[in-house]
Design a protein around this motif. Structure first.
Motif, mmCIF file in Angstrom:
data_model
loop_
_atom_site.group_PDB
_atom_site.id
_atom_site.type_symbol
_atom_site.label_atom_id
_atom_site.label_comp_id
_atom_site.label_asym_id
_atom_site.label_seq_id
_atom_site.Cartn_x
_atom_site.Cartn_y
_atom_site.Cartn_z
ATOM 1 N N ALA A 179 61.921 28.878 -1.541
ATOM 2 C CA ALA A 179 63.197 28.344 -1.990
ATOM 3 C C ALA A 179 63.436 27.001 -1.323
ATOM 4 O O ALA A 179 63.111 26.793 -0.150
ATOM 5 C CB ALA A 179 64.324 29.297 -1.635
ATOM 6 N N SER A 180 63.974 26.086 -2.081
ATOM 7 C CA SER A 180 64.290 24.776 -1.537
ATOM 8 C C SER A 180 65.351 24.129 -2.410
ATOM 9 O O SER A 180 65.258 24.135 -3.634
ATOM 10 C CB SER A 180 63.041 23.902 -1.509
ATOM 11 O OG SER A 180 63.352 22.665 -0.916
ATOM 12 N N ASN A 181 66.364 23.555 -1.761
ATOM 13 C CA ASN A 181 67.411 22.846 -2.476
ATOM 14 C C ASN A 181 66.970 21.396 -2.610
ATOM 15 O O ASN A 181 66.792 20.683 -1.622
ATOM 16 C CB ASN A 181 68.723 22.962 -1.708
ATOM 17 C CG ASN A 181 69.888 22.433 -2.482
ATOM 18 O OD1 ASN A 181 69.749 21.492 -3.248
ATOM 19 N ND2 ASN A 181 71.047 23.042 -2.270
ATOM 20 N N LYS A 182 66.769 20.947 -3.837
ATOM 21 C CA LYS A 182 66.219 19.609 -4.094
ATOM 22 C C LYS A 182 67.125 18.505 -3.560
ATOM 23 O O LYS A 182 66.643 17.514 -2.996
ATOM 24 C CB LYS A 182 65.996 19.409 -5.597
ATOM 25 C CG LYS A 182 65.018 20.387 -6.200
ATOM 26 C CD LYS A 182 63.644 20.224 -5.630
ATOM 27 C CE LYS A 182 62.693 21.253 -6.219
ATOM 28 N NZ LYS A 182 61.429 21.319 -5.555
ATOM 29 N N SER A 183 68.434 18.653 -3.699
ATOM 30 C CA SER A 183 69.323 17.594 -3.212
ATOM 31 C C SER A 183 69.295 17.527 -1.685
ATOM 32 O O SER A 183 69.353 16.436 -1.112
ATOM 33 C CB SER A 183 70.746 17.795 -3.724
ATOM 34 O OG SER A 183 71.314 18.957 -3.170
ATOM 35 N N TYR A 184 69.175 18.669 -1.016
ATOM 36 C CA TYR A 184 69.056 18.667 0.444
ATOM 37 C C TYR A 184 67.741 18.025 0.872
ATOM 38 O O TYR A 184 67.677 17.326 1.875
ATOM 39 C CB TYR A 184 69.138 20.091 0.994
ATOM 40 C CG TYR A 184 70.540 20.639 1.156
ATOM 41 C CD1 TYR A 184 71.593 20.167 0.383
ATOM 42 C CD2 TYR A 184 70.815 21.632 2.076
ATOM 43 C CE1 TYR A 184 72.864 20.672 0.527
ATOM 44 C CE2 TYR A 184 72.087 22.151 2.228
ATOM 45 C CZ TYR A 184 73.102 21.666 1.447
ATOM 46 O OH TYR A 184 74.370 22.158 1.599
ATOM 47 N N GLU A 185 66.684 18.285 0.114
ATOM 48 C CA GLU A 185 65.391 17.662 0.433
ATOM 49 C C GLU A 185 65.509 16.139 0.389
ATOM 50 O O GLU A 185 64.993 15.443 1.258
ATOM 51 C CB GLU A 185 64.320 18.105 -0.561
ATOM 52 C CG GLU A 185 63.754 19.460 -0.289
ATOM 53 C CD GLU A 185 62.634 19.792 -1.258
ATOM 54 O OE1 GLU A 185 61.769 18.911 -1.509
ATOM 55 O OE2 GLU A 185 62.625 20.918 -1.767
ATOM 56 N N ARG A 186 66.177 15.625 -0.629
ATOM 57 C CA ARG A 186 66.345 14.166 -0.739
ATOM 58 C C ARG A 186 67.216 13.633 0.393
ATOM 59 O O ARG A 186 66.928 12.591 0.982
ATOM 60 C CB ARG A 186 66.967 13.809 -2.095
ATOM 61 C CG ARG A 186 66.003 13.915 -3.249
ATOM 62 C CD ARG A 186 66.577 13.312 -4.502
ATOM 63 N NE ARG A 186 67.824 13.958 -4.909
ATOM 64 C CZ ARG A 186 67.920 14.945 -5.790
ATOM 65 N NH1 ARG A 186 66.830 15.376 -6.392
ATOM 66 N NH2 ARG A 186 69.072 15.482 -6.087
ATOM 67 N N TYR A 187 68.282 14.327 0.734
ATOM 68 C CA TYR A 187 69.216 13.866 1.750
ATOM 69 C C TYR A 187 68.572 13.915 3.150
ATOM 70 O O TYR A 187 68.734 12.999 3.951
ATOM 71 C CB TYR A 187 70.497 14.723 1.717
ATOM 72 C CG TYR A 187 71.579 14.228 2.636
ATOM 73 C CD1 TYR A 187 72.392 13.171 2.261
ATOM 74 C CD2 TYR A 187 71.790 14.835 3.869
ATOM 75 C CE1 TYR A 187 73.398 12.714 3.096
ATOM 76 C CE2 TYR A 187 72.785 14.383 4.726
ATOM 77 C CZ TYR A 187 73.585 13.320 4.325
ATOM 78 O OH TYR A 187 74.560 12.878 5.165
ATOM 79 N N LYS A 245 65.645 34.285 -16.914
ATOM 80 C CA LYS A 245 65.032 33.023 -16.555
ATOM 81 C C LYS A 245 65.391 32.675 -15.104
ATOM 82 O O LYS A 245 66.516 32.916 -14.659
ATOM 83 C CB LYS A 245 65.550 31.943 -17.500
ATOM 84 C CG LYS A 245 64.955 30.599 -17.302
ATOM 85 C CD LYS A 245 65.567 29.603 -18.272
ATOM 86 C CE LYS A 245 65.182 28.201 -17.886
ATOM 87 N NZ LYS A 245 65.884 27.213 -18.716
ATOM 88 N N LYS A 246 64.428 32.133 -14.358
ATOM 89 C CA LYS A 246 64.695 31.755 -12.968
ATOM 90 C C LYS A 246 65.712 30.628 -12.924
ATOM 91 O O LYS A 246 65.640 29.675 -13.691
ATOM 92 C CB LYS A 246 63.413 31.285 -12.282
ATOM 93 C CG LYS A 246 62.575 32.396 -11.760
ATOM 94 C CD LYS A 246 61.528 31.855 -10.821
ATOM 95 C CE LYS A 246 60.751 32.964 -10.183
ATOM 96 N NZ LYS A 246 59.772 32.475 -9.241
ATOM 97 N N GLU A 247 66.638 30.760 -12.008
ATOM 98 C CA GLU A 247 67.667 29.745 -11.850
ATOM 99 C C GLU A 247 67.278 28.789 -10.734
ATOM 100 O O GLU A 247 66.501 29.124 -9.846
ATOM 101 C CB GLU A 247 69.001 30.401 -11.520
ATOM 102 C CG GLU A 247 69.519 31.286 -12.627
ATOM 103 C CD GLU A 247 70.840 31.937 -12.267
ATOM 104 O OE1 GLU A 247 71.383 31.648 -11.182
ATOM 105 O OE2 GLU A 247 71.313 32.736 -13.074
#
Length: 76
Positions: free
Chosen positions: A63-71, A45-47
Motif C-alpha cells: 500500500a502506498s499513498n501516491k500524493s504522500y509519495e510525491r510530497y 474492483k480494487k480501490e
C-alpha cells in the motif's frame, strides 16, 4: 411359513426403498454443494489507497499513498 417369508421379504423391500431414497437425497445434496463450490466469486474492483502509509505492506498487499509519495519524495 409363507407369511413369515413374505413379511421378511416385504421388510427387505421397504428397507431397500428407504436406502434408495436416502442415497438419492445425499446425491442431490452433493450436486447442490458442487454447484455452490464451482461458481466463481466476484470480487469488487480494487480501490486506490488513501491512507497515511508510504510504501508499506499491509497484510499481503503493498500500500502506498501516491500524493504522500510525491510530497515526501526526499524521505523515501
Amino acid at each position: 411359513m409363507e407369511t413369515d417369508l413374505e413379511n421378511k421379504a416385504s421388510k427387505k423391500v421397504e428397507a431397500l426403498k428407504r436406502l434408495h431414497i436416502n442415497m438419492d437425497r445425499k446425491n442431490q445434496l452433493k450436486r447442490k454443494n458442487k454447484e455452490k463450490i464451482t461458481s466463481k466469486a466476484v470480487f469488487p474492483k480494487k480501490e486506490t489507497y488513501i491512507g497515511s502509509h508510504i510504501k508499506s505492506k499491509l497484510g499481503d498487499e503493498y500500500a502506498s499513498n501516491k500524493s504522500y509519495e510525491r510530497y515526501y519524495k526526499d524521505l523515501t
